[in-house]
Every structure is written in C-alpha cells, then in structure tokens.
Design an enzyme around this catalytic site. Sequence first.
Site, short mmCIF file in Angstrom:
data_model
loop_
_atom_site.label_atom_id
_atom_site.label_comp_id
_atom_site.label_asym_id
_atom_site.label_seq_id
_atom_site.Cartn_x
_atom_site.Cartn_y
_atom_site.Cartn_z
N CYS A 1 18.81 39.36 26.10
CA CYS A 1 18.13 39.83 24.89
C CYS A 1 18.64 39.04 23.71
CB CYS A 1 18.29 41.33 24.71
SG CYS A 1 19.83 41.80 23.97
N ARG B 1 14.42 51.80 16.29
CA ARG B 1 15.16 52.07 17.54
C ARG B 1 16.48 52.80 17.25
NH1 ARG B 1 17.16 47.30 19.96
NH2 ARG B 1 18.16 48.92 21.15
N ARG C 1 23.76 39.49 28.41
CA ARG C 1 23.86 40.90 28.79
C ARG C 1 23.75 41.17 30.29
NH1 ARG C 1 21.67 44.81 24.19
NH2 ARG C 1 23.37 46.01 25.08
N PRO C 2 24.67 40.61 31.08
CA PRO C 2 24.63 40.86 32.52
C PRO C 2 25.02 42.30 32.84
CG PRO C 2 26.63 39.68 31.92
CD PRO C 2 25.81 39.79 30.67
N ILE D 1 32.42 39.88 21.06
CA ILE D 1 31.77 40.66 22.12
C ILE D 1 30.49 39.99 22.62
CG2 ILE D 1 30.80 42.93 22.75
CD1 ILE D 1 33.78 43.12 22.12
N ASP E 1 28.82 46.26 16.38
CA ASP E 1 27.57 46.82 15.85
C ASP E 1 27.60 47.00 14.33
OD1 ASP E 1 26.62 46.82 18.41
OD2 ASP E 1 26.87 48.98 18.75
N ASP F 1 26.58 42.78 35.95
CA ASP F 1 27.34 42.53 37.17
C ASP F 1 28.48 43.53 37.38
OD1 ASP F 1 28.26 41.12 34.81
OD2 ASP F 1 29.84 40.27 36.07
N LYS G 1 22.86 57.37 18.62
CA LYS G 1 21.96 56.84 19.65
C LYS G 1 22.74 56.48 20.92
CE LYS G 1 20.81 52.28 19.34
NZ LYS G 1 21.13 51.48 20.52
N ASN G 2 23.85 55.74 20.73
CA ASN G 2 24.55 55.22 21.91
C ASN G 2 25.35 56.28 22.66
OD1 ASN G 2 23.39 52.79 21.41
ND2 ASN G 2 25.21 51.83 20.52
N ARG H 1 17.09 48.36 27.28
CA ARG H 1 18.06 47.98 28.30
C ARG H 1 18.87 49.18 28.80
NH1 ARG H 1 19.44 43.01 28.83
NH2 ARG H 1 21.39 43.79 29.66
C1 EPZ Z 1 26.87 48.99 24.26
O1 EPZ Z 1 26.16 47.98 24.96
C2 EPZ Z 1 26.01 49.34 23.07
N1 EPZ Z 1 24.72 49.81 23.57
C3 EPZ Z 1 25.82 48.14 22.17
O2 EPZ Z 1 25.12 48.56 21.00
C4 EPZ Z 1 27.21 47.60 21.73
O3 EPZ Z 1 27.04 46.41 21.00
C5 EPZ Z 1 28.08 47.33 22.96
O4 EPZ Z 1 28.14 48.52 23.81
C6 EPZ Z 1 29.49 46.93 22.60
O5 EPZ Z 1 30.08 47.93 21.82
C7 EPZ Z 1 24.59 51.05 24.00
O6 EPZ Z 1 25.54 51.85 24.00
C8 EPZ Z 1 23.25 51.48 24.47
P1 EPZ Z 1 29.06 46.33 27.06
P2 EPZ Z 1 26.59 47.61 26.45
O7 EPZ Z 1 28.70 46.55 28.48
O8 EPZ Z 1 27.11 48.80 27.14
C9 EPZ Z 1 29.89 42.02 28.95
C10 EPZ Z 1 23.44 48.51 19.35
O9 EPZ Z 1 23.19 47.73 18.41
N2 EPZ Z 1 29.41 42.58 30.21
O10 EPZ Z 1 30.21 47.08 26.48
O11 EPZ Z 1 25.46 46.86 27.07
C11 EPZ Z 1 28.76 41.87 27.91
O12 EPZ Z 1 28.00 40.71 28.13
C12 EPZ Z 1 23.84 47.99 20.73
O13 EPZ Z 1 23.35 49.74 19.25
C13 EPZ Z 1 29.46 41.82 31.36
O14 EPZ Z 1 29.89 40.67 31.34
O15 EPZ Z 1 27.76 46.58 26.15
C14 EPZ Z 1 29.54 41.90 26.61
O16 EPZ Z 1 30.03 40.62 26.35
C15 EPZ Z 1 23.69 46.52 20.86
N3 EPZ Z 1 29.01 42.39 32.53
C16 EPZ Z 1 30.72 42.83 26.90
O17 EPZ Z 1 30.82 42.89 28.33
C17 EPZ Z 1 28.55 43.67 32.59
O18 EPZ Z 1 28.18 44.12 33.69
C18 EPZ Z 1 30.55 44.26 26.38
O19 EPZ Z 1 29.29 44.78 26.82
C19 EPZ Z 1 28.51 44.44 31.41
C20 EPZ Z 1 28.94 43.87 30.23
#
Ligand code: EPZ
Length: 430
Positions: A124, A407, A129-130, A336, A314, A132, A22-23, A100
């Site tokens: 969520c 999902r 989940r910012p 994370i 995950d 930024d 999916k991802n 998202r």
């Molecule tokens: C991806 O989410 C996956 N989703 C998530 O899987 C997975 O848990 C996550 O990566 C970590 O491996 C998809 O691929 C669709 P990140 P993503 O940006 O990209 C912080 C599942 O169950 N952050 O790597 O949204 C954030 O808050 C899902 O399949 C910022 O601070 O995750 C987190 O602490 C759930 N600012 C860390 O970074 C930002 O702009 C990692 O988030 C972006 C992220």
Amino acid sequence: MDKIKIIGGNTLHGKICISGAKNAALPLICASLLTDEPVIIKNVPLLSDITFLNGLLKYLGMDISEKQEIFVQHQSTKYTYQANQITNLVAPYDFVRKMRASYYVLGPLLARFKHVEFSLPGGCAIGARPIDIHLSSLEQMGAKIEIKNGYVIADAPNGLTGAHIIFSKASVGATCNILMAATLASGITKIENAAKEPEIANLIDLLNAMGAKIEGKNTSVLTIEGVEKLHNAEISVISDRIEAGSYAIAAAITHGKIELVNACADFLQQPIRVLEKMGVDVSVDDNSIIVDAVNKTIVGEDIYTDYYPGFPTDLQAQFMALMTVAEGASLVTESIWENRFMHVPELCRMGANINIHGHASAIVRGVKKLSGAPVMATDLRASFALVLAGLAAEGETIVNRVYHLDRGYEKLEEKLKAVGADIERIKESD
Ligand code: EPZ
C-alpha cells in the site's frame, strides 16, 4: 470525490472530544468471531474502516446490531456482534483490498473453524506491508498454509497447537492475530518480542473477559493458555491516541489552546515530550489533555519513529507539518515504514522547506508562513498533515481524496469547526 476546503489563519480554541481508537476497534471486532455468544463493543468510532470490516463480517455470516449512546461526553456507537451462524470462511479480495486490517479474521477463523481462505492484501502507499510473521507463526502452531491464486489457504484440521514463537519484528497486527488464534489452541503459546501498543492491551482485556487465559499484558512476552471455548463479554474501545495527537498539533500549529477530552496522556508520552520541547505547554487533567500554544514560539525538534512506547509512526506526518513552521531545523527519521514521506512533496507545494535523505530521513527547515494550495495525500495520516498545514497557511487549501480521512478521523470537520477552524466539506455533487 469529496474535498475539504480550509481557509487558514484562524487560532483554534475550545474542546475536542476524542473518539474510540480505530486501531483498537478493528481487532476487538474480529475477536467476536471466536465465540458463538454475543460480544458487545462500546465507543466504536463512526469510520469507513469500521463499515468495511462490518461488511466483511456480515458476508461471513456475522449478526451485527448497533445502538447510539453517549460515551464520555460524546455520541458513539455500541455494537453487538454474534458469530453463531458463520457460513463462509473466505475473505475475498474486494473486501481485503479496501482494508488491510481484514487480516484480523485470519487467526480467529482458523482457530475456531480450522479453515480460512484470505486474499493476500498486497502493498500500500506506506510500504510493502508483508504478513509473513502472521503466517509463519500460524505454521508454527500447526497450520498448513498454501498460497494459491492470490489467496492464503490455511488449514488446521486437528486445531491449532500452542508454540513458542519469537517475532522477528514487534508487529502490531501479528501480535493481535496470534493472540486471538492462541486463545483456542491446545496447550500454551508464548510470544516473544510481541508489540506493546495500548490497542493490544485493550484486546487482551476483551479476550480475558471472554474466558481466555493471557498473561504478560503491556510487556513483550505474552503467554496464552488455550481454552476449549470462549463466551460472551463486553468491552469499551480505548480513546484514540493518534486522533488526540493529531488535534494536539492543530492547537500548536494555530497557536491556539485546545482541551482534548477523553484523551489518555499515558498513551502519548513521547509525543507530549516532543511538543513540550517544541515550546508548547501541555497539562494533563483527569481525563483530558490541555494543549496551549498561545503566544508561544514553536522551535524545531528531532523525532525518530519506533515501536511503542517509542514515537508513533502514525503521528510522524502531523508533527512534520508543525515542524514546517517551527523556528530552526528538525530531523525526522521513519524507522517503521519504508515509504512514509509521501506528504513531503505536497507540504513543499505549500511552501515548506523539506529535504528527504534516503528513504528514512527528512530535514525540515522552518519557514515563516505556508501558503494555501490544492493538495492530495496517499494515506490517512499524511492527509491529516495536509489539513494541519492548511489550518496554518495563508489563504485557501483544498485537500483532495477525503476518503483517506474518513477512514480514521470521526467527524473531522465538525470537530475542527467547533474550535474555530474555517473548514468545510465540498461534496462530489456540489
Ligand atoms: C498497525 O499496522 C497499524 N494499523 C498502523 O496504523 C501502524 O502504522 C502500525 O501498526 C505500526 O504502529 C492497524 O492497527 C490497523 P505492523 P500493522 O505489523 O499491524 C513489518 C494507521 O495510519 N511487518 O506493526 O500492519 C511491517 O512491514 C495505520 O492507522 C513484517 O515485516 O503494522 C512494518 O515495517 C497505518 N511482516 C513493521 O513490521 C509482518 O508479517 C510493523 O508493522 C508484519 C509486519
């Protein structure tokens, strides 16, 4: 709302074929916005997240056609996406709140059409989940960004320009978004502290096949030389490492033996190491992983979630389900997401002994048996952890809110039933 009913106690034996990830599929699909030529994506899993994303892309004007085909021993969908008539550059709240990962349209639309309006997704169940990092990186590439009425409004009237960007966190989403945006920017973009998840390598392979010039695959420094135009290409979605890890635990928690066909052991080095330390035999064949827990004593082990190649967040909830019935104690540290222990109270309702310390650590003390109960979870992976607990528990478990599972787990009941689980979906109308 549909529910899943499980009668626990069966030992699982047989083969499960792992679907496309999916991802990985979500950013691959959005990359097709970068060209007016057709992009073919094979091995796309049949999941509600994919249906939501296709809905959003159709709303933007994407032409989508699909065909069923056999991909490595299983039925899967091949999609053709063609973005030659994009008429709308607004991703509305109704789409984004359902999924998202709709944020993957940001980079491609801004790079190709110089404008995008995108509803901010909000928090969520697993954290704030910012986005930024996505936005500040686009600003460094020359975009003007305004937040108005809950929307991000981004403009780059003269196109995006290459920049040297250092991510404060190795965000998967920001890495994909900025990679896509940079392919059509003028000049060179360098991303430092980029995420290294296998799903990103899959995206880089597609983008390079479309004519992009990206170097540094599988490393934390990516260099992208912008090009004028991208063209048609074809890619297969890699196999889902989280689905494979989830079914590996189904074998372990029922003391069974399952061959995970079309699974990639390379993507799962940390989870396999932990399973082995917990007493499970794991062997790797050409294109499959065999997980054998027959007559094995499962013992506790600690995990610490981290960016890839660290232990994946995950799979945290699913491993915790296994730890609840392991001998001894296990320490789980979630680094994370700030709120990813929502499955704990539900596991405790089934008889687990888990104490949460702060918001990042939990101690699991193994119990002899779980007992079935009606349970519900607030996110996808937590829901699967409850399915796993139900498979091991005595009696009946009803998992509510099945839409979370839909999902991210293709044909879940079918796959588990085929290896001997007593599991059925109770339709809302039943
Ligand atoms: C991806 O989410 C996956 N989703 C998530 O899987 C997975 O848990 C996550 O990566 C970590 O491996 C998809 O691929 C669709 P990140 P993503 O940006 O990209 C912080 C599942 O169950 N952050 O790597 O949204 C954030 O808050 C899902 O399949 C910022 O601070 O995750 C987190 O602490 C759930 N600012 C860390 O970074 C930002 O702009 C990692 O988030 C972006 C992220």
